[in-house]
Design a protein around this motif. Structure first.
Motif, PDB file in Angstrom:
ATOM      1  N   TRP A 422      30.387 -55.415 -91.095  1.00 11.74           N
ATOM      2  CA  TRP A 422      31.430 -56.380 -90.748  1.00 11.74           C
ATOM      3  C   TRP A 422      32.122 -56.031 -89.430  1.00 11.74           C
ATOM      4  N   ASP A 423      31.885 -54.817 -88.930  1.00 11.64           N
ATOM      5  CA  ASP A 423      32.574 -54.381 -87.709  1.00 11.64           C
ATOM      6  C   ASP A 423      32.126 -55.132 -86.466  1.00 11.64           C
ATOM      7  N   PHE A 424      30.901 -55.626 -86.480  1.00  7.40           N
ATOM      8  CA  PHE A 424      30.421 -56.326 -85.293  1.00  7.40           C
ATOM      9  C   PHE A 424      31.215 -57.614 -85.082  1.00  7.40           C
ATOM     10  N   ASP A 425      31.668 -57.833 -83.861  1.00  3.66           N
ATOM     11  CA  ASP A 425      32.374 -59.068 -83.528  1.00  3.66           C
ATOM     12  C   ASP A 425      31.489 -59.968 -82.670  1.00  3.66           C
ATOM     13  N   ALA A 426      31.261 -61.181 -83.144  1.00  3.26           N
ATOM     14  CA  ALA A 426      30.425 -62.141 -82.409  1.00  3.26           C
ATOM     15  C   ALA A 426      31.211 -62.744 -81.234  1.00  3.26           C
ATOM     16  N   TYR A 427      30.534 -63.582 -80.485  1.00  2.00           N
ATOM     17  CA  TYR A 427      31.035 -64.105 -79.196  1.00  2.00           C
ATOM     18  C   TYR A 427      32.511 -64.549 -79.216  1.00  2.00           C
ATOM     19  N   TRP A 428      32.843 -65.486 -80.097  1.00  2.00           N
ATOM     20  CA  TRP A 428      34.211 -66.018 -80.063  1.00  2.00           C
ATOM     21  C   TRP A 428      35.208 -65.117 -80.758  1.00  2.00           C
ATOM     22  N   ILE A 429      34.704 -64.196 -81.614  1.00  2.00           N
ATOM     23  CA  ILE A 429      35.620 -63.242 -82.251  1.00  2.00           C
ATOM     24  C   ILE A 429      36.114 -62.269 -81.182  1.00  2.00           C
ATOM     25  N   GLN A 430      35.187 -61.866 -80.310  1.00  2.00           N
ATOM     26  CA  GLN A 430      35.576 -61.010 -79.189  1.00  2.00           C
ATOM     27  C   GLN A 430      36.627 -61.692 -78.331  1.00  2.00           C
ATOM     28  N   ARG A 431      36.638 -63.023 -78.368  1.00  2.00           N
ATOM     29  CA  ARG A 431      37.571 -63.792 -77.557  1.00  2.00           C
ATOM     30  C   ARG A 431      38.712 -64.342 -78.403  1.00  2.00           C
ATOM     31  N   THR A 432      39.120 -63.576 -79.367  1.00  2.00           N
ATOM     32  CA  THR A 432      40.357 -63.752 -80.156  1.00  2.00           C
ATOM     33  C   THR A 432      40.364 -64.877 -81.202  1.00  2.00           C
ATOM     34  N   TRP A 433      39.221 -65.486 -81.505  1.00  2.00           N
ATOM     35  CA  TRP A 433      39.229 -66.482 -82.585  1.00  2.00           C
ATOM     36  C   TRP A 433      39.035 -65.776 -83.924  1.00  2.00           C
ATOM     37  N   ALA A 434      39.409 -66.450 -85.005  1.00  2.11           N
ATOM     38  CA  ALA A 434      39.417 -65.829 -86.329  1.00  2.11           C
ATOM     39  C   ALA A 434      38.033 -65.328 -86.730  1.00  2.11           C
ATOM     40  N   LYS A 435      38.023 -64.213 -87.459  1.00  4.46           N
ATOM     41  CA  LYS A 435      36.749 -63.592 -87.841  1.00  4.46           C
ATOM     42  C   LYS A 435      35.958 -64.475 -88.796  1.00  4.46           C
ATOM     43  N   GLU A 436      36.672 -65.088 -89.758  1.00  2.00           N
ATOM     44  CA  GLU A 436      35.982 -65.981 -90.690  1.00  2.00           C
ATOM     45  C   GLU A 436      36.423 -67.405 -90.391  1.00  2.00           C
ATOM     46  N   GLY A 437      35.536 -68.337 -90.515  1.00  2.00           N
ATOM     47  CA  GLY A 437      35.884 -69.711 -90.139  1.00  2.00           C
ATOM     48  C   GLY A 437      35.567 -70.749 -91.191  1.00  2.00           C
ATOM     49  N   PRO A 438      36.208 -70.680 -92.378  1.00  2.00           N
ATOM     50  CA  PRO A 438      35.996 -71.754 -93.349  1.00  2.00           C
ATOM     51  C   PRO A 438      36.560 -73.058 -92.792  1.00  2.00           C
ATOM     52  N   VAL A 439      35.854 -74.165 -92.977  1.00  2.00           N
ATOM     53  CA  VAL A 439      36.318 -75.449 -92.444  1.00  2.00           C
ATOM     54  C   VAL A 439      37.517 -75.917 -93.263  1.00  2.00           C
ATOM     55  N   LYS A 440      38.598 -76.232 -92.579  1.00  2.00           N
ATOM     56  CA  LYS A 440      39.780 -76.743 -93.259  1.00  2.00           C
ATOM     57  C   LYS A 440      39.546 -78.194 -93.678  1.00  2.00           C
ATOM     58  N   THR A 441      40.082 -78.563 -94.828  1.00  2.00           N
ATOM     59  CA  THR A 441      39.989 -79.948 -95.279  1.00  2.00           C
ATOM     60  C   THR A 441      40.717 -80.831 -94.277  1.00  2.00           C
ATOM     61  N   GLN A 442      40.036 -81.878 -93.812  1.00  2.00           N
ATOM     62  CA  GLN A 442      40.617 -82.738 -92.785  1.00  2.00           C
ATOM     63  C   GLN A 442      40.240 -84.195 -93.007  1.00  2.00           C
ATOM     64  N   SER A 443      41.021 -85.075 -92.415  1.00  2.00           N
ATOM     65  CA  SER A 443      40.741 -86.504 -92.504  1.00  2.00           C
ATOM     66  C   SER A 443      41.205 -87.163 -91.216  1.00  2.00           C
ATOM     67  N   ARG A 444      40.606 -88.303 -90.931  1.00  2.00           N
ATOM     68  CA  ARG A 444      40.847 -88.949 -89.638  1.00  2.00           C
ATOM     69  C   ARG A 444      40.868 -90.456 -89.826  1.00  2.00           C
ATOM     70  N   ILE A 445      41.782 -91.108 -89.141  1.00  2.00           N
ATOM     71  CA  ILE A 445      41.808 -92.575 -89.146  1.00  2.00           C
ATOM     72  C   ILE A 445      40.957 -93.063 -87.978  1.00  2.00           C
ATOM     73  N   ASP A 446      39.938 -93.864 -88.288  1.00  2.00           N
ATOM     74  CA  ASP A 446      39.010 -94.308 -87.245  1.00  2.00           C
ATOM     75  C   ASP A 446      39.084 -95.780 -86.934  1.00  2.00           C
ATOM     76  N   THR A 447      39.471 -96.591 -87.920  1.00  2.57           N
ATOM     77  CA  THR A 447      39.355 -98.046 -87.738  1.00  2.57           C
ATOM     78  C   THR A 447      40.550 -98.643 -87.000  1.00  2.57           C
ATOM     79  N   VAL A 448      41.609 -97.838 -86.852  1.00  2.00           N
ATOM     80  CA  VAL A 448      42.778 -98.268 -86.097  1.00  2.00           C
ATOM     81  C   VAL A 448      43.115 -97.134 -85.134  1.00  2.00           C
ATOM     82  N   GLY A 449      43.501 -97.489 -83.911  1.00  3.45           N
ATOM     83  CA  GLY A 449      43.794 -96.456 -82.927  1.00  3.45           C
ATOM     84  C   GLY A 449      45.280 -96.299 -82.681  1.00  3.45           C
ATOM     85  N   ASP A 450      45.675 -95.116 -82.236  1.00  3.38           N
ATOM     86  CA  ASP A 450      47.076 -94.867 -81.925  1.00  3.38           C
ATOM     87  C   ASP A 450      47.521 -95.820 -80.816  1.00  3.38           C
TER      88      ASP A 450
END
Ligand SMILES: Nc1nc2c(c(=O)[nH]1)N[C@H]1C(S)=C(S)[C@@H](COP(=O)(O)O)O[C@H]1N2
Ligand SMILES: [Mo]
Length: 550
Positions: A422-450
């Motif tokens: 686990w000690d090895f840090d991949a490309y973006w981990i070396q550049r300060t992004w989180a070590k583990e990247g579970p996708v957060k639950t998300q939703s988006r409105i597409d049919t109407v725009g801001d």
């Protein structure tokens, strides 16, 4: 026109010729990398994470033009200064040109496909051409006086300049022409350099594989399991049936359930995609495994393959953003590949806790080996939507792992799988992004725009929600800034690993309204309302837009 200005123009024209020459050589002979692209790529790689933390898309999209134009500007400034330096300290100038040559070669060598000797020769030839042109222009400008070192005359001491194109021989042996003449000659040189660069770019683009990816054509294809008709009963090539109609909701503005390859979001650090041929491609599986081995593309397609619908998303996607797409991937189960190496779930130890995917361009991702073996359809993928992978999306082979962001998992142009601790840090981990990247639950409105204006009456508020590998169980829409929530109608879940379409038929009343959406995953957990930026572990918060009904 001051001497300084003329020298600068000479230097700039020389630099344009040098770069043009280098691009032309690259176009004519692709094993010599584009020096310019290599330099830009090196800048990208050396950029510390802190500067890039605003978003990975920095590198995949908008900032590429910014990077390229600032590099061009920088190169021209250096050339202008260098030409001026050369007026007084010619050996220093030659030394600097040499250093620039070494830098150019070093940058070009970061391209894994660079042919060493031709690349060195190309850099030397290009620099020599640039220097020769700059020297010629300096002499045309009357700034070089090779014959009489004792005599000194600068811009002011020469005979007055005649307007127009008239060329004269100076006493000192250097050629001098009027201001217009100098500009014409120097402009012509720069133009020739640009033409060479343009030709080089065109030639390079016309290189292999510019056409659409080929349709996949696997032997013994069949649908949805069952027994194989091939010689080797163990090898199967499963394809999926068309997505059921119930998995899509037909509303204008709704994203397609399966994203076409041409509009699939695109993120990577490669300014130009590596070009890897199927024939020469190999995958080495090694590190902390019992049985390290190497396989060819043919070996890979000789294993059992399957199609899987998997929604891929980028950690730098802002709330409401477009860095998420749903693909129908063809590939071999990563667990099958690992089994060949003697890796099983029960065998994961400290030394093999992390699975690192390495690209031909050196980029790496890494995630818990466990995730490749827990039953999810983690793929060593070679197809997207029934065709071979597009070059930009990792041709010929990449990883696609449901449930975790691309930066920790989805290695494109894959060439190596290494099990390590686990000690090895991949490309973006070396550049300060989180070590583990579970996708957060998300939703988006597409049919109407801001900021949209709509007419009163029925207004379908719809879009997509995703929680890959957990699925979506509920989507709610608010039209009053989050005070009350309405359950949206859900399309059927195509797969646990894909996004899910929803729509809420809103009876829109006149006024300005704040619309929001929130999703609940298959485990019953509703997405958080807490706002977070993409860095370091993915954006959160509710997608919120304003709509005026009138
Ligand atoms: N070789 C390589 N693979 C890579 C990347 C990269 O920069 N280089 N970027 C990753 C990131 S951050 C994401 S989100 C996905 C995006 O895949 P796509 O461009 O096919 O959508 O690829 C991943 N794989
Ligand atoms: Mo990403």
């Amino acid at each position: 026109m001051s001497a300084r200005f003329r020298a600068a123009a000479a230097g700039i024209s020389g630099a344009v010729v040098a770069f043009g020459m280098a691009e032309l050589i690259h176009g004519l002979y692709p094993p010599v990398p584009s020096v310019f692209v290599s330099l830009a790529q090196t800048v990208v790689e050396l950029t510390p994470g802190g500067i890039v933390t605003q978003g990975i898309e920095t590198l995949g999209k908008a900032d590429v033009p910014v990077l390229i134009s600032s590099m061009i500007l920088g190169a021209l400034v250096v050339a202008a200064l260098l030409a001026n330096v050369s007026l007084r300290f010619s050996s220093a100038a030659i030394f600097i040109v040499g250093v620039l040559g070494v830098v150019a070669v070093a940058a070009a060598f970061t391209d894994p496909f660079a042919a060493p000797i031709p690349t060195v020769v190309a850099v030397i030839v290009s620099l020599a051409a640039g220097v020769a042109v700059a020297e010629f222009l300096l002499s045309v400008a009357g700034l070089r006086e090779p014959a009489k070192p004792a005599e000194s005359f600068g811009a002011a001491s020469g005979p007055p300049e005649t307007p127009g194109d008239v060329r004269r021989r100076e006493a000192g042996g250097s050629i001098s022409v009027g201001r217009g003449g100098f500009l014409a000659v120097s402009g012509a040189a720069a133009f020739a350099g640009l033409v060479a660069a343009g030709a080089g770019r065109l030639l390079a683009r016309g290189a292999p594989q510019t056409s659409a990816p080929h349709r996949l054509n696997l032997p013994d294809s069949k649908q949805g399991g069952g027994s194989g008709g091939g010689k080797k009963a163990a090898v199967e090539h499963e394809t999926l049936p068309e997505p059921p109609a119930a998995a899509s909701i037909e509303v204008p503005g709704m994203p397609e359930l399966v994203t076409p390859a041409s509009s699939f979001y695109l993120i990577d650090t490669a300014l130009t995609s590596p070009r890897v041929s199927k024939e020469s491609w190999t995958l080495s599986v090694g590190g902390a495994v019992d049985n390290p081995f190497e396989m060819s593309y043919k070996d890979l397609l000789g294993m059992s393959t399957r199609e899987s619908d998997i929604t891929l998303s980028c950690v730098s996607n802002p709330v409401g953003g477009g860095l998420v797409s749903n693909g129908r991937w063809t590939g071999v189960l990563l667990s099958d590949v690992l089994a060949e190496a003697g890796v099983g779930r029960e065998k994961i130890g400290r030394a093999s806790e992390q699975l690192v995917g390495r690209s031909v361009d050196g980029w790496t991702s890494g995630f818990k080996t466990e995730l490749a073996l827990d039953g999810r359809e983690a793929l060593v993928a070679f197809g997207l939507n029934g065709s071979e992978l597009p070059i930009k999306h990792g041709y010929p082979v990449r990883l696609v792992i449901p449930g975790i962001y691309g930066y920790v998992s989805a290695t494109k142009w894959l060439t190596e799988i290494e099990l390590t601790d686990w000690d090895f840090d991949a490309y973006w981990i070396q550049r300060t992004w989180a070590k583990e990247g579970p996708v957060k639950t998300q939703s988006r409105i597409d049919t109407v725009g801001d900021g949209d204006t709509a007419q009163p009456g029925r207004l379908p508020v719809g879009g997509v929600a995703w929680a890959p590998h957990r699925g979506i169980s509920k989507v709610e829409v608010s039209t009053d800034g989050g005070e009350t929530w309405n359950k949206a109608r859900l399309a059927s879940q195509l797969d646990l690993d894909t996004w899910r379409q929803y729509v809420y038929d809103w009876d829109a009343k006149p006024g300005t309204h704040t619309l929001q959406v929130r999703a609940t995953d298959g485990k019953g957990t509703t997405q958080t309302s807490a706002k977070a930026p993409p860095h370091p572990s993915g954006a959160s918060g509710y997608h919120t837009i304003s709509v005026t009904v009138a």
